[in-house]
Enzyme design. Structure first.
Site, PDB file in Angstrom:
ATOM      1  N   ASP A 128       0.834  -1.184   0.000  1.00 51.39           N
ATOM      2  CA  ASP A 128       0.000   0.000   0.000  1.00 51.39           C
ATOM      3  C   ASP A 128       0.878   1.247   0.000  1.00 51.39           C
ATOM      4  OD1 ASP A 128      -2.706   1.157   0.268  1.00 51.39           O
ATOM      5  OD2 ASP A 128      -1.952   1.872   2.192  1.00 51.39           O
ATOM      6  N   ASP A 140     -11.359   1.497  -0.834  1.00 46.02           N
ATOM      7  CA  ASP A 140     -11.427   2.946  -0.628  1.00 46.02           C
ATOM      8  C   ASP A 140     -12.394   3.641  -1.582  1.00 46.02           C
ATOM      9  OD1 ASP A 140      -9.638   3.182   1.488  1.00 46.02           O
ATOM     10  OD2 ASP A 140      -7.894   3.288   0.177  1.00 46.02           O
ATOM     11  N   GLU A 168       0.786  -0.821  -5.187  1.00 48.55           N
ATOM     12  CA  GLU A 168      -0.359   0.094  -5.203  1.00 48.55           C
ATOM     13  C   GLU A 168       0.156   1.429  -5.718  1.00 48.55           C
ATOM     14  OE1 GLU A 168      -2.168   3.317  -4.436  1.00 48.55           O
ATOM     15  OE2 GLU A 168      -1.511   2.877  -2.389  1.00 48.55           O
TER      16      GLU A 168
END
Length: 546
Positions: free
Chosen positions: A327, A428, A374
């Site tokens: 991430d 998200d 990501e």
């Protein structure tokens, strides 16, 4: 040294661990067309108020197998903090597992709980995780199980203690937090906050039983996890984990390794904190508040400490999963540093990250790792270069594809390589149905989306099915769909709203929604586009003791 050799050398492979972990099926996953579902473990159906890594996960793995999905992606699995709304991205430890995910049924199978004790007087919602109620319930069960626990009766406990090098720091940290009524480590008495060895030894001796409780808790978690992983591997399903680049300030990691974080050595406060400048999600940016790694420190000791810690973290994660998403990968190229006293992320500065040389050093120790980068948000050519030089697949989000620009890089016909993972959306984002019905789009844009998905603009099927079709027909090696999109749910089932401090991470899927009809339809489209799961050879795995 290859990863399997490294893990053997530190004792992670045991008689109950399949010998090919962690190289199958994840190692092959991004070299063949495949498909999977994103669903956090807490979101799974369960009688205990939250999904878990026992029966709950097995039932979901069976659903994935029936739908011919070869991959299950979930969010970070560390212990969460009520002060941060139980966000899995602000964990109390980068290594430990969340006690909330432990299966009561498997504790019963181990003889640590009676059948009657599994029955709770609390009534849990099947649609949301009520964290306060679940925490009270799970803690009561685990404390009961601990009182009955005899290390001699469960194989592997002493070996787990001897081989798990982060466990003592975590157990001490959690015990200290309890004693200090939940205060952050930086507000403890100075000698405990700065880890004065004599003071820590006295504390550990005086609170041995509580320290033992946290050892037991982690032993149970990882014992159950490896049973779940063996079952997933038997079904040909890769576990796809999530690695937050940062760790929580009030975490065992920062307390135990203060020397590798950019902290004021007197106040113990961060000099700068993490976040991102204004972007798609927020006009004022996002101030995450994590302490930053001390990448700018030229001390060889600090740089060696950073490399050692990251190698241990990655090696540990790959004992749990087959693929990992880093991430906020861009933080390894450059990261947004916000003065700690600032309340928003508007004012900050980009500082250089450790870059390619850091990953090369990790590779020398651990070998090839199955990592997805990501790469969303503010991405520069330098970030793309780093990702491509490391051969990490990036992410393609279909909800970002329809801005009217025919050269949009998220449109499937613009993908230059299959070395990417395509998503309808992520945890998200709005759900696909919620996004499609929102005021972000007008009717002309909605019609164009339908046409680009090779469907009629007035077709009766849902837009979530259109985007699943579009993703599966793309050249990407792997496509992943949030469970909410598989089910066609709206924004009332959204998992997270970035920048919103409360009310996230609670969505759960009721059991009746994981129907045979849903799995059959998904299996048909998965096979249509050559993305069916690959079963391992029968001789390449072994069952656990249970």
């Amino acid at each position: 040294m290859g990863l399997s050799v490294f893990l053997t050398s530190i004792g992670w492979f045991t008689s109950s661990t399949p010998s090919f972990f962690p190289l199958f099926p994840g190692y092959l996953m991004l070299q063949q067309r495949s498909s999977g579902i994103l669903a956090h473990i807490s979101s799974l159906p369960s009688a205990h108020g939250i999904g878990d890594i026992g029966i709950s996960s097995r039932i979901f793995l069976d659903f994935l197998a029936d739908a011919d999905q070869g991959c299950w992606q979930f969010l970070p699995t560390g212990p969460t903090h009520p002060l941060f709304d139980h966000s899995p991205y602000m964990s109390l430890s980068a290594f430990a597992g969340s006690a909330l995910l432990i299966s009561p049924e498997l504790l019963h199978a181990d003889g640590l709980l009676s059948r009657e004790e599994l029955t709770s007087s609390a009534v849990f919602s099947p649609y949301t995780t009520e964290f306060k109620k679940v925490t009270t319930y799970k803690q009561r069960l685990l404390e009961t199980a601990f009182r009955r626990f005899d290390p001699a009766l469960l194989a592997g406990y002493q070996q787990f203690l001897a081989e798990t090098d982060w466990l003592e720091d975590y157990a001490l940290f959690m015990t200290l937090k309890g004693l200090h009524q939940g205060k952050g480590w930086f507000d403890w008495p100075r000698k405990l906050a700065t880890r004065e060895p004599g003071e820590l030894a006295l504390f550990a001796a005086a609170h041995q039983q509580q320290v033992d409780y946290y050892r037991f808790e982690q032993f149970v978690f990882f014992r159950q996890w490896q049973e779940m992983r063996a079952y997933a591997t038997k079904l040909g399903i890769a576990l796809f984990g999530d690695l937050p680049i940062y760790v929580g300030y009030d975490s065992a990691d920062v307390w135990a390794h203060q020397e590798i974080f950019a902290l004021d050595r007197k106040s113990l406060r961060p000099l700068q904190v993490s976040g991102v400048p204004p972007d798609y999600f927020s006009k004022t940016g996002q101030r995450w508040g994590n302490p930053l790694y001390d990448w700018q420190n030229s001390s060889p000791k600090v740089q060696s400490g950073l490399l050692d810690w990251w190698c241990r973290r990655l090696a540990h994660l790959f004992t749990m999963v087959d693929i990992a998403r880093i991430d906020h990968f861009r933080g390894f190229e450059s990261y947004w540093a916000i003065p700690e006293e600032n309340s928003t992320a508007l004012l900050g500065e980009w500082l250089p990250g450790p870059g390619k040389r850091f990953f090369a050093a990790i590779g020398e120790r651990l070998g090839q790792l199955n990592i997805v980068a990501e790469d969303l948000g503010i991405i520069t050519p330098e970030v793309e270069k780093l990702r491509d030089e490391l051969h990490f697949p990036g992410m393609k989000i279909l909800q970002f594809a329809f801005d009217g620009n025919s050269e949009n890089s998220y449109l499937p016909y613009n993908y230059p390589t299959p070395n990417c993972v395509v998503y309808t959306g992520t945890h998200d984002n709005d759900t696909t149905v919620g996004w499609f019905l929102s005021d972000r789009l007008d009717d002309r844009e909605r019609a164009r989306i339908r046409k680009l998905a090779n469907r009629q603009p007035t077709a009766a099927h849902g837009v979530h099915q259109d985007l699943i079709y579009l993703a599966q027909s793309s050249i990407s090696a792997l496509c992943i769909f949030p469970l909410q999109d598989i089910l066609g749910f709206g924004n009332d089932c959204k998992m997270n709203s970035p920048g919103v401090a409360e009310g996230n991470w609670r969505w759960r899927c009721a059991a009746e929604f994981l129907s045979n009809e849903i799995s059959r339809e998904l299996a048909e489209s998965t096979r249509l586009f050559g993305r069916g799961r690959q079963l391992p050879p029968a001789e390449s795995y072994q069952e656990t003791d249970k």
